[in-house]
Design a protein around this motif. Structure first.
Motif, mmCIF file in Angstrom:
data_model
loop_
_atom_site.group_PDB
_atom_site.id
_atom_site.type_symbol
_atom_site.label_atom_id
_atom_site.label_comp_id
_atom_site.label_asym_id
_atom_site.label_seq_id
_atom_site.Cartn_x
_atom_site.Cartn_y
_atom_site.Cartn_z
ATOM 1 N N GLY A 155 53.416 51.850 21.674
ATOM 2 C CA GLY A 155 52.075 51.279 21.078
ATOM 3 C C GLY A 155 50.987 52.188 21.574
ATOM 4 N N GLN A 156 49.847 51.758 20.918
ATOM 5 C CA GLN A 156 48.677 52.371 21.007
ATOM 6 C C GLN A 156 47.566 51.137 21.498
ATOM 7 O OE1 GLN A 156 48.163 55.731 20.793
ATOM 8 N NE2 GLN A 156 50.148 56.192 20.278
ATOM 9 N N PHE A 157 46.596 51.798 22.433
ATOM 10 C CA PHE A 157 45.516 50.797 22.690
ATOM 11 C C PHE A 157 44.685 50.883 21.483
ATOM 12 C CE2 PHE A 157 46.511 51.984 27.157
ATOM 13 C CZ PHE A 157 46.780 50.964 27.544
ATOM 14 N N VAL A 158 44.145 49.236 21.432
ATOM 15 C CA VAL A 158 43.290 49.040 20.282
ATOM 16 C C VAL A 158 42.266 48.078 20.739
ATOM 17 C CG1 VAL A 158 42.756 47.756 17.915
ATOM 18 C CG2 VAL A 158 44.815 49.161 18.500
ATOM 19 N N ASN A 159 40.838 48.449 20.537
ATOM 20 C CA ASN A 159 39.923 47.268 21.153
ATOM 21 C C ASN A 159 39.776 46.143 20.246
ATOM 22 O OD1 ASN A 159 39.140 49.535 22.950
ATOM 23 N ND2 ASN A 159 36.982 48.918 22.599
ATOM 24 N N ARG A 177 44.302 47.697 28.546
ATOM 25 C CA ARG A 177 43.803 48.912 29.407
ATOM 26 C C ARG A 177 42.979 48.566 30.392
ATOM 27 N NH1 ARG A 177 39.571 52.136 27.713
ATOM 28 N NH2 ARG A 177 39.260 50.914 25.721
ATOM 29 N N TYR A 178 43.133 49.277 31.393
ATOM 30 C CA TYR A 178 42.653 48.966 32.824
ATOM 31 C C TYR A 178 42.779 47.308 33.219
ATOM 32 C CZ TYR A 178 37.900 48.668 30.344
ATOM 33 O OH TYR A 178 37.023 48.346 29.633
ATOM 34 N N LEU A 217 42.970 55.381 28.812
ATOM 35 C CA LEU A 217 43.848 55.665 27.624
ATOM 36 C C LEU A 217 45.356 56.307 28.027
ATOM 37 C CD1 LEU A 217 41.110 56.991 25.445
ATOM 38 C CD2 LEU A 217 41.987 54.818 25.049
ATOM 39 N N ASP A 218 45.130 56.895 29.161
ATOM 40 C CA ASP A 218 46.572 57.691 29.315
ATOM 41 C C ASP A 218 47.235 56.745 30.677
ATOM 42 O OD1 ASP A 218 44.663 57.998 31.434
ATOM 43 O OD2 ASP A 218 44.989 60.211 31.442
ATOM 44 N N GLY A 219 46.801 55.713 30.829
ATOM 45 C CA GLY A 219 47.567 54.873 31.830
ATOM 46 C C GLY A 219 46.674 54.400 33.085
ATOM 47 N N TYR A 220 47.401 53.797 34.132
ATOM 48 C CA TYR A 220 46.419 53.500 35.137
ATOM 49 C C TYR A 220 46.095 54.373 36.205
ATOM 50 C CZ TYR A 220 48.302 48.911 33.596
ATOM 51 O OH TYR A 220 48.468 47.840 32.806
ATOM 52 N N GLU A 221 46.605 55.615 36.157
ATOM 53 C CA GLU A 221 46.539 56.510 37.492
ATOM 54 C C GLU A 221 45.160 57.308 37.225
ATOM 55 O OE1 GLU A 221 47.041 58.158 40.747
ATOM 56 O OE2 GLU A 221 48.250 56.449 40.056
ATOM 57 N N SER A 222 45.059 57.883 35.990
ATOM 58 C CA SER A 222 43.892 58.923 35.914
ATOM 59 C C SER A 222 42.504 58.439 36.335
ATOM 60 C CB SER A 222 43.696 59.226 34.462
ATOM 61 O OG SER A 222 43.493 58.307 33.628
ATOM 62 N N TYR A 223 42.082 57.230 36.207
ATOM 63 C CA TYR A 223 40.745 56.821 36.574
ATOM 64 C C TYR A 223 40.843 56.425 38.085
ATOM 65 C CZ TYR A 223 42.691 52.022 35.599
ATOM 66 O OH TYR A 223 43.619 50.821 35.628
ATOM 67 N N HIS A 224 41.735 56.612 38.614
ATOM 68 C CA HIS A 224 41.554 56.367 40.232
ATOM 69 C C HIS A 224 41.434 57.689 41.117
ATOM 70 C CE1 HIS A 224 43.992 52.740 39.418
ATOM 71 N NE2 HIS A 224 43.053 52.199 40.379
#
Length: 835
Positions: A155-159, A177-178, A217-224
């Motif tokens: 699937g894809q993230f949708v607001n 997402r997050y 958008l690419d998962g949980y890891e990048s924003y850390h």
């Protein structure tokens, strides 16, 4: 708004469907920049009450106070320049409540803005955002650990506008997402975990533009890890994180974990304000089952996130707080402050995930808190919400903020101090609306004076007056009612006065519904304890006298006797002045004269024999005499708030024992006490001259300190100073005092030495012009009232103290003298018409 409104809104919006928006929405102007026909709605004077600059200070005006129904074409204008203006939802019910802009103020700066309808709008810039995003187009797959939880694959993230969490969702399920709703200003962002952890986390921002739409958008890891926009900067763990809440069961913190249902709804995604709700249905803990609605909002230019919590039941051990990382500096705000003032807990140090300094804080009203402690994981403030509601704020100040953040502990502490003052001491507002101006066109006549009094009486009856009964609710103090001087005494007595002028039985019924409800069948007074020797508790006796005169039952006479006995036994200073309360030993307060003496004079005139009466009247006169001798300032002719015989209180001068400021309402209480007591002091009594002399002296002093608007300032001898303001309750008291003194012949051209008719006319006109708002529903409000002021127990009597007490509307301490002034003005003008 009530709890059910939050929930209904959340599920109603969710039921409408999911609305996709991958980019932050920016509201464009829907009014031509060259459109004609703009109409004036209001003019507002705004004053910065602080000795420091306020950047991006929010300016909010409700539709209710503007005197109009909700509309989206309003604009703030200053110097013919339109300002960014936005309709905002203050209570989270999904409806716009008023308009918002943000302005910069220099220290003590005064600005004037206009509100117009249909005028040119400024092009907005996107400075806040709220969003929640879930995956669609994939499927739920059971976890292999046998927990019963599932992960979302594909699937894809949708607001979306709203989301309801399924029972099988938990943290790191790859669906939200997050992991929850997010909110941001141009300074910082936050996310709330929409799972059993209920943690509050921080997104540090290195750019001012909205960023949440691109996070995770690419998962949980990048924003850390550091990104061009910033990163997640807090490790929350099992703590409250950056301002979370839970319940303290006496041994440990219970997170909002075990719930029947959890949902979130985006309420606003605006340029200047964004917000969302989280609704927790059926939170189970410690044998309780409570529904919780939390409404989060942020405004442009601010680090603050506001959390307004509504509970389905009272919850005295609600806990808020911050993660307690080891070796970080813990900072606690002032505790010896008034209950309505804000304070904080905070932490500082290199606690950001990128190793930079990070300051976190929770701001709350002192009166809402009970205890501050550390449970090992969190710094906790144990709260005692008023009824079933609590409002607090949380904030984060990151060293990397926009590349120029707070870098030192000293800078952070300065931020804490200034932000606390901004919350405690909002902008001073003086508002003139079209609706109010139109209502004043008729001018001041006998009929309009009575009309203003009855209009406010009717408005308060519709809003809350009858709720002051024993089993009701004290809206002003946010608690169950007590046997209070204002709500049980002054207000019902004033309604009865209004009934005598108008003949309206609805007004005379108030004392029987409210005051009488506190008297049990055996005469015991509910919510009263003689041993407190609180002279304020005697004031309801005036309304009780009216109840008894109309319905002379033994229980009422017994209750009246108890109040009289209190004054017989009331402790006194060494020179014979009544103590204000048992907990205030050796203290004479100016307001205490009003609380006790008019009742005592009327009681004596009705029930005491001649010998007893003579002794009582002598005691009354002595109280006024001592008040004049001790509290009157010979330089100004005005009176100090209080005197400590022992000179031990922190507010008392070490040589004189006097408090340091000339507080307006204290002088107002004395003024009303003079004219109300004179009603019952026999004309032939030799001590009557003392009260008459005091009346003339005070009238002359009041004229000297009357503002050009014909009103009076909170601190009377410091007009126009930073933070000071024209205060309505005292202005109403002085107006009532002056016009009644003229009506009774206590104040004349001869003894005053001037035109007393002009004095009372100007005072009443100023009262109506400065402090009345007319609403779209036909009701009116009396604004700019000092909620309360006292001395001791965190109230140091300083200039700042009096300015930090809350400014409110429609409190009986103001509405009572307003109505009384209208009654006396009606009589005054009738007399003039008959001359």
């Amino acid at each position: 708004m009530g709890f059910q409104l939050f929930l209904r809104g959340a599920f109603y919006v969710g039921a409408m469907g999911l609305v996709a928006c991958s980019q932050p929405h920016s509201k464009k102007s829907d009014v031509s920049l060259t459109s004609a026909g703009a109409s004036w709605i209001a003019t507002v004077e705004l004053a910065n009450p602080s000795n420091f600059a306020r950047i991006d200070e929010p300016v909010y005006l409700s539709f209710y106070n503007l005197g109009i129904s909700s509309r989206d074409d309003l604009v703030f204008i200053e110097d013919k320049r339109s300002l960014p203006t936005e309709v905002v939802d203050i209570d989270g019910d999904g409806e716009g409540d008023g308009i918002l802009t943000v302005l910069n103020f220099a220290s003590a700066q005064v600005r004037q803005v206009t509100v117009a309808a249909g005028g040119k709008k400024a092009e907005p810039s996107k400075r806040t955002q709220a969003e929640i995003s879930i995956k669609q187009g994939g499927q739920w797959v059971p976890r292999k650990d046998g927990s019963g939880y599932r992960n979302y694959e594909g699937g894809q993230f949708v607001n979306v506008d709203a989301v309801r969490v399924p029972d099988y969702y938990t943290d790191h399920s790859n669906w939200i997402r997050y992991e929850g709703p997010g909110i941001e200003s141009d300074l910082v962002g936050y996310r709330i975990y929409l799972d059993g952890r209920n943690g509050f986390d921080i997104f540090g921002k290195s750019i001012p533009e909205p960023v949440l739409q691109n996070v995770g958008l690419d998962g949980y890891e990048s924003y850390h890890h550091p990104q061009p926009w910033g990163l997640d900067i807090l490790k929350v763990g099992k703590s409250l994180g950056a301002g979370g809440f839970g319940y303290w069961d006496g041994k440990e913190l219970v997170h909002v974990q075990k719930v029947a249902e959890r949902s979130s709804r985006i309420v606003e995604n605006g340029d200047l304000q964004s917000s969302f709700t989280i609704d927790y249905r059926g939170w189970q803990f410690d044998g309780k089952n409570v529904d919780v609605a939390a409404y989060f909002s942020m405004q442009a230019g601010s680090r603050l996130a506001k959390n307004q919590i509504r509970l389905s039941a009272e919850l005295p051990n609600l806990a808020i707080g911050l993660v307690a990382h080891p070796n970080m500096e813990f900072i606690q705000g002032p505790q010896e402050i008034p209950g309505d003032a804000y304070t904080y807990i905070a932490t500082w140090g290199p606690q950001s995930l990128d190793g930079q300094n990070l300051g976190m804080a929770v701001f709350f009203r002192k009166g809402d808190s009970k205890k501050i402690f550390n449970d090992g994981s969190s710094h906790i403030v144990l709260m005692n919400p008023a009824g079933s509601a609590l409002t607090y704020y949380f904030a984060a100040a990151w060293e990397g903020e926009l590349g120029k953040g707070v870098k030192t502990s000293e800078e952070f502490k300065q931020y804490l101090t200034q932000q606390t003052e901004r919350l405690t001491r909002p902008l001073r507002q003086r508002i003139t609306t079209r609706a109010t101006s139109q209502a004043r066109i008729a001018g001041i006549t006998a009929d309009t004076a009575q009309g203003w009094a009855t209009k406010l009486a009717d408005s308060e009856l519709a809003r809350k007056t009858l709720n002051y009964r024993y089993d009701g609710w004290d809206e002003n103090r946010k608690r169950k009612p007590k046997f209070e001087y204002d709500i049980v005494g002054l207000l019902p007595h004033t309604y009865d006065e209004l009934a005598r002028v108008t003949g309206n039985s609805r007004y005379s019924d108030v004392k029987n519904i409210v005051t009488a409800s506190y008297i049990e069948q055996d005469g015991k007074i509910r919510q009263y304890n003689k041993r407190d020797f609180n002279i304020d508790a005697v004031a309801p006796g005036r309304a009780l006298l009216r109840v008894y005169q109309e319905n002379p039952e033994p229980k009422y006479r017994s209750a009246l006797q108890q109040l009289r006995e209190q004054l017989r036994d009331q402790p006194k200073t060494s020179n014979g002045a009544f103590w204000h309360k048992h907990i205030y030993p050796g203290q004479l307060w100016l307001d205490g004269v009003y609380m006790g003496m008019p009742f005592l004079a009327e009681y004596a005139s009705l029930f005491e024999n001649e010998q007893e009466k003579a002794k009582t009247f002598e005691e009354i006169v002595r109280e006024f005499y001592l008040t004049r001798e001790i509290l009157r300032d010979p330089k100004t002719g005005l009176y100090w708030h209080a005197w400590d015989e022992y000179k031990q209180q922190n507010w008392a001068d070490t040589k004189t024992g006097l408090s340091p400021h000339l507080w307006a309402r204290a002088n107002g209480w004395l003024a009303m006490a003079l004219v109300d007591t004179l009603d019952f002091l026999p004309a032939a009594h030799p001590g009557r001259e003392v009260l008459l002399e005091m009346t003339v002296e005070l009238a002359k002093a009041l004229k000297n300190y009357q503002d050009p608007t014909a009103t009076w300032w909170q601190i009377m001898d410091r007009p126009g100073e930073v933070g000071n303001y024209r205060e309505s309750s005292a202005s109403a008291m002085f107006t009532y005092f002056l016009v009644k003194a003229v009506n009774r012949g206590y104040l004349t051209v001869e003894n005053y030495g001037g035109d007393v008719d002009q004095l009372v006319m100007r005072s009443y006109e100023g009262l109506i012009k400065e402090f009345v708002l007319v609403h779209s529903d036909g009701r009116i409000s009396m604004v700019n009232q000092c909620h309360v002021a006292g001395l001791g127990y965190g109230r140091d009597g300083s200039y700042d103290y009096y300015l930090n007490e809350a400014i409110i509307a429609n409190d009986p301490k103001g509405t009572v003298p307003f109505m009384l002034a209208g009654i006396e003005m009606h009589k005054f003008l009738l007399g003039k018409n008959h001359d």
